[in-house]
Design an enzyme around this catalytic site. Structure first.
Site: not given
Ligand SMILES: Cc1ncc(COP(=O)(O)O)c(C=O)c1O
Length: 426
Positions: A134, A211, A214, A237, A377
């Site tokens: 992402h 990270d 998910q 999430k 993203c």
């Molecule tokens: C794998 C992953 N990392 C990071 C993020 C970023 O999350 P946030 O927008 O809540 O900071 C997302 C959001 O979709 C994601 O799917």
């Protein structure tokens, strides 16, 4: 202190879909005359009543500024804030309560780490990410490399959409400073072998960040078992509030970071010329926090724990298996990522040779089915796959096989509606 009318008090012996779904008021919505089918959990999950109630209760009765006042409401806000940190520490098996930093979201947590290492990374070093990240776990490292002259490396993918870790020594070596990898890809759904990668990072003396945006709340997650230095996730999430995220880290890794934000509550001593910092984790929490969100997070954890992360993972795996079967037989639909549900989280992104993603999502919305369309993203990943965008259905505790049936019905309507062969995705 905060009381809520928790609707799931005890873990159901079996998966009680009706009981779980009854906790989510948004599921009673009727969208364009159709009962809402919410398949956008990977963007933001719906919130159950206990979480909503806890946030409202905080606003209604305890709305002080944490750490700032010497009066009852501020003391209460501080107590709620710090006990939420404690709950997260226990829940995700953090090294200590000091290891938990409260942030705005996963993005700000990754920026905190990448920016915090700006004085530790130099030309000649390298930082390793993957080709499925992402933007939140790509751009902060790109910027750090630009600032310091370090090299950015990307672990490639196999044909099935898993990480190619057959020879990690091609990427991770003695000059690697950080390895940063998604726990579960938000596009491919791939569940990555974090422990294997963190072992390689450890052998190289590099920091390892996972990270888990998910993963947390969707499968069992233990910071200690993953063997990483940093773990980040967002509350929104995993059935929690928006505007709240967490960074969990080994204490020594947190001490290695320089703060990236300065101001109130993160200091020890300030003169007109210079300042010193509070201890971890507070040195990374400048300014007034989103106390209402923090206050509702213990109810989020309780909600998930009452069901059980093992059961949640089994449920999402069952739903994703069904979705792969149903979507997989539609001529012209191409599923992105691994087809083996054992290595896939609760989401399916796909392209359709007849209907472009944004049109698909619009028609699905007319049928009451909420999905996401776009690059999610992850522009470089989509470019690598040779497509500009995809449609993504993502699942949670409230998802049912019937939701997947409704999705398939709506897709057929979209295909009939367009009734022509577009060149998209073919
Ligand atoms: C794998 C992953 N990392 C990071 C993020 C970023 O999350 P946030 O927008 O809540 O900071 C997302 C959001 O979709 C994601 O799917």
């Amino acid at each position: 202190m905060i009381m809520s009318n928790t609707s799931i008090k005890t873990a159901p012996e079996v998966w009680d879909s009706d009981l779980i779904r009854a906790s989510f008021p948004a599921l009673s919505r009727v969208i364009k005359g159709k009962k809402l089918v919410y398949l956008d959990c990977a963007a933001t999950s719906l919130r159950p009543n206990p979480v909503i109630d806890a946030g409202c209760d905080f606003c209604r009765m305890h709305d002080g500024n944490p750490h700032r006042g010497m009066h009852a409401l501020s003391y209460e806000a501080t107590e709620v804030y710090e006990s939420s940190r404690d709950d997260v520490s226990r829940w995700l098996d953090a090294p200590s309560i000091k290891s938990v930093v409260i942030t705005r979201n996963a993005t700000s947590a990754i920026n905190l780490v990448a920016g915090g290492l700006r004085n530790k990374v130099k030309k000649g070093d390298n930082i390793v990410v993957t080709m499925m990240e992402h933007h939140a776990n790509l751009i902060p490292w790109q910027q750090l490399c630009k600032l310091t002259g370090a090299e950015l490396r990307h672990i490639p993918l196999t044909k099935t959409g898993e990480l190619d870790i057959s020879d990690l020594s091609r990427y991770i070596d003695k000059n690697t400073k950080v390895v940063a990898v998604a726990h579960v890809s938000n596009v491919l759904g791939t569940i990555n072998p974090i422990k294997k990668i963190s072992d390689a990072a450890y052998d190289a003396g590099a920091y390892m960040l996972v990270d888990s945006a998910q993963a947390v709340g969707h499968m069992p997650v233990s910071f200690k078992k993953l063997g990483v230095d940093f773990l980040v996730f967002s509350a929104h999430k995993c059935y929690g509030p928006s505007g709240l995220g967490f960074l969990i880290a080994k204490e020594e890794a947190l001490y290695a970071l320089d703060p990236t934000e300065y101001g109130g509550d993160m200091i020890e001593y300030v003169s007109f010329e210079d300042s010193t910092w509070a201890d971890i984790p507070h040195r990374f929490e400048a300014g007034t926090a989103n106390a209402q969100a923090v206050a509702s997070f213990p109810e989020t954890i309780r909600f998930i724990e009452n069901i059980g992360t093992d059961k949640i993972r089994a449920h999402e795996k069952m739903i994703v298996t069904y979705a792969l079967e149903k979507l997989g037989v539609i001529d012209g639909i191409k599923i992105l990522g691994p087809l083996d549900p054992a290595v896939r989280g609760g989401l399916v992104a796909f392209t359709d040779s007849l209907v472009p993603p944004h049109d698909m999502s619009t028609v699905l919305d007319m049928e009451g089915v909420a999905v996401r369309a776009g690059h999610h993203c992850a522009q470089p990943l989509h470019r690598l796959l040779g497509i500009p965008s995809s449609t993504r259905a993502s699942f949670g505790v409230y998802s049912t096989k019937n939701d997947v049936d409704e999705l398939v019905k709506a897709i057929e309507i979209a295909r009939g509606f367009f009734g022509r062969r577009s060149q998209y995705g073919t």
